[in-house]
Scaffold this motif. Structure first.
Motif, PDB file in Angstrom:
ATOM      1  N   ASP A   1     -19.711 -94.334  43.011  1.00 61.82           N
ATOM      2  CA  ASP A   1     -19.580 -93.168  44.245  1.00 61.82           C
ATOM      3  C   ASP A   1     -19.505 -91.844  43.564  1.00 61.82           C
ATOM      4  O   ASP A   1     -18.789 -91.664  42.446  1.00 61.82           O
ATOM      5  CB  ASP A   1     -18.181 -93.255  45.054  1.00 61.82           C
ATOM      6  CG  ASP A   1     -18.376 -93.640  46.532  1.00 61.82           C
ATOM      7  OD1 ASP A   1     -19.636 -93.844  46.776  1.00 61.82           O
ATOM      8  OD2 ASP A   1     -17.375 -94.109  47.066  1.00 61.82           O
TER       9      ASP A   1
ATOM     10  N   GLY B   1     -17.808 -89.201  44.944  1.00 60.29           N
ATOM     11  CA  GLY B   1     -16.666 -88.782  45.340  1.00 60.29           C
ATOM     12  C   GLY B   1     -15.624 -88.889  43.938  1.00 60.29           C
ATOM     13  O   GLY B   1     -15.603 -89.461  43.261  1.00 60.29           O
ATOM     14  N   LYS B   2     -14.305 -88.104  44.204  1.00 53.48           N
ATOM     15  CA  LYS B   2     -13.360 -88.438  43.734  1.00 53.48           C
ATOM     16  C   LYS B   2     -12.796 -89.710  43.599  1.00 53.48           C
ATOM     17  O   LYS B   2     -12.214 -90.212  44.479  1.00 53.48           O
ATOM     18  CB  LYS B   2     -12.329 -87.137  43.571  1.00 53.48           C
ATOM     19  CG  LYS B   2     -11.069 -87.343  42.757  1.00 53.48           C
ATOM     20  CD  LYS B   2     -10.218 -86.162  42.999  1.00 53.48           C
ATOM     21  CE  LYS B   2      -8.995 -86.236  42.018  1.00 53.48           C
ATOM     22  NZ  LYS B   2      -8.134 -85.208  42.225  1.00 53.48           N
ATOM     23  N   PRO B   3     -12.903 -90.500  42.364  1.00 55.39           N
ATOM     24  CA  PRO B   3     -12.335 -91.953  42.477  1.00 55.39           C
ATOM     25  C   PRO B   3     -10.995 -91.896  42.291  1.00 55.39           C
ATOM     26  O   PRO B   3     -10.272 -90.910  41.833  1.00 55.39           O
ATOM     27  CB  PRO B   3     -13.038 -92.504  41.383  1.00 55.39           C
ATOM     28  CG  PRO B   3     -13.364 -91.466  40.343  1.00 55.39           C
ATOM     29  CD  PRO B   3     -13.501 -90.171  41.128  1.00 55.39           C
ATOM     30  N   LYS B   4     -10.246 -93.236  42.893  1.00 56.51           N
ATOM     31  CA  LYS B   4      -8.965 -93.353  42.353  1.00 56.51           C
ATOM     32  C   LYS B   4      -8.837 -93.718  40.999  1.00 56.51           C
ATOM     33  O   LYS B   4      -9.513 -94.087  40.545  1.00 56.51           O
ATOM     34  CB  LYS B   4      -8.393 -94.422  43.350  1.00 56.51           C
ATOM     35  CG  LYS B   4      -8.483 -94.264  44.835  1.00 56.51           C
ATOM     36  CD  LYS B   4      -7.866 -95.441  45.567  1.00 56.51           C
ATOM     37  CE  LYS B   4      -7.966 -95.233  47.234  1.00 56.51           C
ATOM     38  NZ  LYS B   4      -7.428 -96.545  47.900  1.00 56.51           N
ATOM     39  N   ARG B   5      -7.479 -93.533  40.431  1.00 61.97           N
ATOM     40  CA  ARG B   5      -7.415 -93.735  38.895  1.00 61.97           C
ATOM     41  C   ARG B   5      -6.490 -95.046  38.843  1.00 61.97           C
ATOM     42  O   ARG B   5      -5.478 -95.040  39.504  1.00 61.97           O
ATOM     43  CB  ARG B   5      -6.867 -92.466  38.344  1.00 61.97           C
ATOM     44  CG  ARG B   5      -7.862 -91.246  38.116  1.00 61.97           C
ATOM     45  CD  ARG B   5      -8.949 -91.503  37.202  1.00 61.97           C
ATOM     46  NE  ARG B   5      -9.747 -90.430  37.315  1.00 61.97           N
ATOM     47  CZ  ARG B   5     -11.162 -90.556  37.147  1.00 61.97           C
ATOM     48  NH1 ARG B   5     -11.586 -92.020  37.134  1.00 61.97           N
ATOM     49  NH2 ARG B   5     -12.027 -89.557  37.094  1.00 61.97           N
TER      50      ARG B   5
ATOM     51  N   GLN C   1     -12.704 -90.367  29.671  1.00 60.51           N
ATOM     52  CA  GLN C   1     -14.055 -89.793  30.459  1.00 60.51           C
ATOM     53  C   GLN C   1     -15.121 -90.517  29.633  1.00 60.51           C
ATOM     54  O   GLN C   1     -16.170 -91.246  30.348  1.00 60.51           O
ATOM     55  CB  GLN C   1     -14.207 -88.526  30.481  1.00 60.51           C
ATOM     56  CG  GLN C   1     -15.678 -88.007  31.460  1.00 60.51           C
ATOM     57  CD  GLN C   1     -15.179 -88.203  32.767  1.00 60.51           C
ATOM     58  OE1 GLN C   1     -14.345 -88.001  33.475  1.00 60.51           O
ATOM     59  NE2 GLN C   1     -16.410 -89.146  33.295  1.00 60.51           N
TER      60      GLN C   1
ATOM     61  N   GLU D   1     -15.132 -94.217  30.704  1.00 58.43           N
ATOM     62  CA  GLU D   1     -15.533 -94.374  32.116  1.00 58.43           C
ATOM     63  C   GLU D   1     -16.878 -94.324  32.307  1.00 58.43           C
ATOM     64  O   GLU D   1     -17.450 -95.246  32.891  1.00 58.43           O
ATOM     65  CB  GLU D   1     -14.831 -93.334  32.825  1.00 58.43           C
ATOM     66  CG  GLU D   1     -14.924 -93.536  34.499  1.00 58.43           C
ATOM     67  CD  GLU D   1     -14.185 -92.907  35.124  1.00 58.43           C
ATOM     68  OE1 GLU D   1     -14.671 -91.788  36.040  1.00 58.43           O
ATOM     69  OE2 GLU D   1     -12.846 -92.721  35.090  1.00 58.43           O
ATOM     70  N   ASP D   2     -17.485 -93.390  31.734  1.00 55.91           N
ATOM     71  CA  ASP D   2     -19.086 -93.133  31.519  1.00 55.91           C
ATOM     72  C   ASP D   2     -19.567 -94.467  31.048  1.00 55.91           C
ATOM     73  O   ASP D   2     -20.739 -94.786  31.728  1.00 55.91           O
ATOM     74  CB  ASP D   2     -19.604 -92.012  30.961  1.00 55.91           C
ATOM     75  CG  ASP D   2     -18.958 -90.565  31.788  1.00 55.91           C
ATOM     76  OD1 ASP D   2     -18.575 -90.709  32.848  1.00 55.91           O
ATOM     77  OD2 ASP D   2     -18.936 -89.667  31.195  1.00 55.91           O
TER      78      ASP D   2
END
Length: 83
Positions: free
Chosen positions: A7, A9-13, A37, A40-41
């Motif tokens: 997504d 959008g701003k994801p939950k962490r 980051q 995650e990428d």
């Protein structure tokens, strides 16, 4: 289970623990890189590659069947071509 990991959008962490080579961590920090980051990428890309591989594997019979049909019958709308 499908997760919306791609997504925009701003994801939950969520905090997780990762074991990383200490030399890599030191070099990344020295270079001012954001390990979270980057991790995650990389996980996002690897997950997308694996999801695509699984899709191809799961859908191979249908794709192969369509290919065989097409080879035997040609394009289904061939008679409607204007050229």
């Amino acid at each position: 289970m499908k997760h919306e990991i791609l997504d925009a959008g701003k994801p939950k962490r969520r905090s997780v623990n990762l074991s990383l080579d200490t030399g890599i961590v030191a070099a990344a920090r020295e270079a001012g890189l954001n390990l979270s980051q980057i991790s995650e990428d990389a996980i996002r890309r690897a997950t997308k590659v694996e999801q695509e591989r699984r899709w191809r594997e799961q859908n191979r019979p249908a794709v192969d069947a369509w290919s065989r049909w097409y080879e035997q019958n040609g394009h289904p709308l061939e008679r409607h071509k204007a050229w």
